[in-house]
Scaffold this active site. Sequence first.
Site, PDB file in Angstrom:
ATOM      1  N   HIS A  71     -41.163  10.353  -6.017  1.00  0.00           N
ATOM      2  CA  HIS A  71     -42.166  10.383  -4.949  1.00  0.00           C
ATOM      3  C   HIS A  71     -42.567   8.989  -4.483  1.00  0.00           C
ATOM      4  O   HIS A  71     -43.450   8.856  -3.652  1.00  0.00           O
ATOM      5  CB  HIS A  71     -43.429  11.121  -5.393  1.00  0.00           C
ATOM      6  CG  HIS A  71     -43.200  12.449  -6.038  1.00  0.00           C
ATOM      7  ND1 HIS A  71     -43.033  12.595  -7.405  1.00  0.00           N
ATOM      8  CD2 HIS A  71     -43.066  13.685  -5.516  1.00  0.00           C
ATOM      9  CE1 HIS A  71     -42.847  13.870  -7.702  1.00  0.00           C
ATOM     10  NE2 HIS A  71     -42.847  14.559  -6.572  1.00  0.00           N
TER      11      HIS A  71
ATOM     12  N   ASP B  68     -21.323  -3.454 -46.091  1.00  0.00           N
ATOM     13  CA  ASP B  68     -20.026  -2.930 -46.518  1.00  0.00           C
ATOM     14  C   ASP B  68     -18.853  -3.856 -46.201  1.00  0.00           C
ATOM     15  O   ASP B  68     -18.191  -3.710 -45.175  1.00  0.00           O
ATOM     16  CB  ASP B  68     -19.814  -1.559 -45.868  1.00  0.00           C
ATOM     17  CG  ASP B  68     -18.657  -0.795 -46.495  1.00  0.00           C
ATOM     18  OD1 ASP B  68     -17.779  -1.434 -47.111  1.00  0.00           O
ATOM     19  OD2 ASP B  68     -18.624   0.434 -46.353  1.00  0.00           O
TER      20      ASP B  68
ATOM     21  N   HIS C 199     -15.018  -1.881 -47.396  1.00  0.00           N
ATOM     22  CA  HIS C 199     -14.052  -1.088 -46.620  1.00  0.00           C
ATOM     23  C   HIS C 199     -13.003  -1.954 -45.933  1.00  0.00           C
ATOM     24  O   HIS C 199     -11.974  -1.445 -45.506  1.00  0.00           O
ATOM     25  CB  HIS C 199     -14.788  -0.253 -45.554  1.00  0.00           C
ATOM     26  CG  HIS C 199     -15.155  -1.036 -44.326  1.00  0.00           C
ATOM     27  ND1 HIS C 199     -16.175  -1.966 -44.303  1.00  0.00           N
ATOM     28  CD2 HIS C 199     -14.613  -1.051 -43.078  1.00  0.00           C
ATOM     29  CE1 HIS C 199     -16.254  -2.490 -43.095  1.00  0.00           C
ATOM     30  NE2 HIS C 199     -15.319  -1.964 -42.323  1.00  0.00           N
TER      31      HIS C 199
ATOM     32  N   HIS D 230      -9.190  -1.640 -42.565  1.00  0.00           N
ATOM     33  CA  HIS D 230      -8.644  -2.502 -41.504  1.00  0.00           C
ATOM     34  C   HIS D 230      -7.280  -3.096 -41.860  1.00  0.00           C
ATOM     35  O   HIS D 230      -6.818  -4.039 -41.196  1.00  0.00           O
ATOM     36  CB  HIS D 230      -9.637  -3.626 -41.180  1.00  0.00           C
ATOM     37  CG  HIS D 230     -10.955  -3.114 -40.681  1.00  0.00           C
ATOM     38  ND1 HIS D 230     -11.067  -2.223 -39.638  1.00  0.00           N
ATOM     39  CD2 HIS D 230     -12.236  -3.347 -41.097  1.00  0.00           C
ATOM     40  CE1 HIS D 230     -12.350  -1.941 -39.419  1.00  0.00           C
ATOM     41  NE2 HIS D 230     -13.073  -2.606 -40.298  1.00  0.00           N
TER      42      HIS D 230
ATOM     43  N   ASP E  58     -13.317   1.775 -37.880  1.00  0.00           N
ATOM     44  CA  ASP E  58     -14.663   2.098 -38.365  1.00  0.00           C
ATOM     45  C   ASP E  58     -15.128   3.452 -37.832  1.00  0.00           C
ATOM     46  O   ASP E  58     -15.655   4.287 -38.561  1.00  0.00           O
ATOM     47  CB  ASP E  58     -15.661   1.016 -37.912  1.00  0.00           C
ATOM     48  CG  ASP E  58     -15.433  -0.312 -38.604  1.00  0.00           C
ATOM     49  OD1 ASP E  58     -14.969  -0.312 -39.762  1.00  0.00           O
ATOM     50  OD2 ASP E  58     -15.716  -1.355 -37.988  1.00  0.00           O
TER      51      ASP E  58
HETATM   52  S1  FES Z   1     -43.482   9.184  -8.164  1.00  0.00           S
HETATM   53 FE1  FES Z   1     -43.485  11.220  -8.844  1.00  0.00          FE
HETATM   54  S2  FES Z   1     -42.423  11.111 -10.724  1.00  0.00           S
HETATM   55 FE2  FES Z   1     -42.484   9.087 -10.043  1.00  0.00          FE
HETATM   56 FE   LIG Z   2     -15.151  -2.347 -40.318  1.00  0.00          FE
END
Ligand code: FES
Ligand SMILES: [Fe+2]
Length: 442
Positions: free
Chosen positions: A104, A206, A209, A214, A361
């Site tokens: 709005h 970790d 791992h 890897h 990962d």
């Molecule tokens: S102006 Fe109405 S929800 Fe932002």
């Molecule tokens: Fe990793």
Amino acid sequence: MHPDISSLVDTRNGTLDPRIFVDEEIYKLELKNVFARSWLFLAHDSQLAKPGEYITTFMGEDPVIVARQKDGSVAAFMNQCRHRGMRLCRADLGKTKNFSCTYHGWTYDLGGRLVNVPSEDDAYRNGIDKAEWGAIKVTQLATYKGFIFGNWDPTAPPLTEYLGDFTWYFDAFVDRCEGGLEVIGGSHKWVFPANWKFAAEQFCSDMYHVPISHASAALALAPDDMEADAEIFPLDGTLGRQFTSPWGHGTGFFTESGDVLGLIVGREPGEWFQGGNPEVVDRLGTHRALNMRGMHATIFPNFSFLPGINTMRVWHPKGPNEMEVWAWTVVDSSAPPEVRERLRIGNLRTFSAGGMLEQDDGENWSEIQQVLRGHVARQTPLNAQMGLGLDWDDDPNFPGRVNRVYCETAARGFYGRWAQMLSGASWDELAVTPPLESVRQS
Ligand code: FES
Ligand SMILES: [Fe+2]
């Protein structure tokens, strides 16, 4: 009803209840008691350098806008219009004079103050007090060496206290040169089907791992003249340290290793990070400049990075079974162009949505999440006992509570802190009760 919180994480015996990764009620409590009370990384100064520049991000699941003000300061406020709650800004980042709601048209300035309401005289005949209807401000905001953090909790201790004994380790990454770090390129964002804690814990604790998960990526990435063998990822855990903070932060690194950074992101950035930047030894001393290699780290709860590889990321929670990863590449502000470019490409290749190590990962985390769909799997405790009771506090080179690099000391610290916060303990109680106190053995 959620299960009894005190039984979810047992730091004395090193066990985890898997429901912490899947339970909806625990997740709601986590948003309230962990994310709405912790200092969360919001943005780096270099991402909003000029007045009017902003980024949008999340604190837990709450959307926020972080904007550079005309006077150079930073403001952070809910990305939510006060009229019907519409998301005020749907861009990831940009530059603006104000934020106008697309529903709005209520319009807010860079600081989140409501400055214009369409047809104000005609529609709000009794008037509307615009001063009362500004966007909700993030309660506490603080910057440490270019890193902007926010906290919703007015009773939380200051950021410097929260970073606590991790600061010495954080500085090894962010204070290597005059001007610190800067973010290069944009951000990588991807949604991932796993609980955020798997990722945060792994970066916290970790190294274990790495040689396994890897291995194939390391073989594929190794330049022809480099052998991706045990010298690069040492299998001897005494050749590195893991650190845990009573605030839940953690890190680990090798003190001796082959060219682990050269292997992952390329030789130029690897050499720049480990000795190529002349300021670093002067600023940080030898151990922090040269003997913290292949480092991983997490600032509790969900801000992680890999110094040297120089990826930095936030694991945004999106329900118990999903996270959204936001990753950036950062670089010393004094780094030459070729180092920046090599780091950018190195990170694309390794730690990005399509990165080779990232996928290693991610496969692990998403598979665990799938396994935890099972009724029996959810009741089967997980083991976090590595190095239990064997920490020490008097390392000559590395301050705070440490252990060998292959360890779960920092994981117990991470989950122990998480459980304490989840329980709703006040900051007064949290400040005096390190989560590992009962575990320490001399
Ligand atoms: S102006 Fe109405 S929800 Fe932002
Ligand atoms: Fe990793």
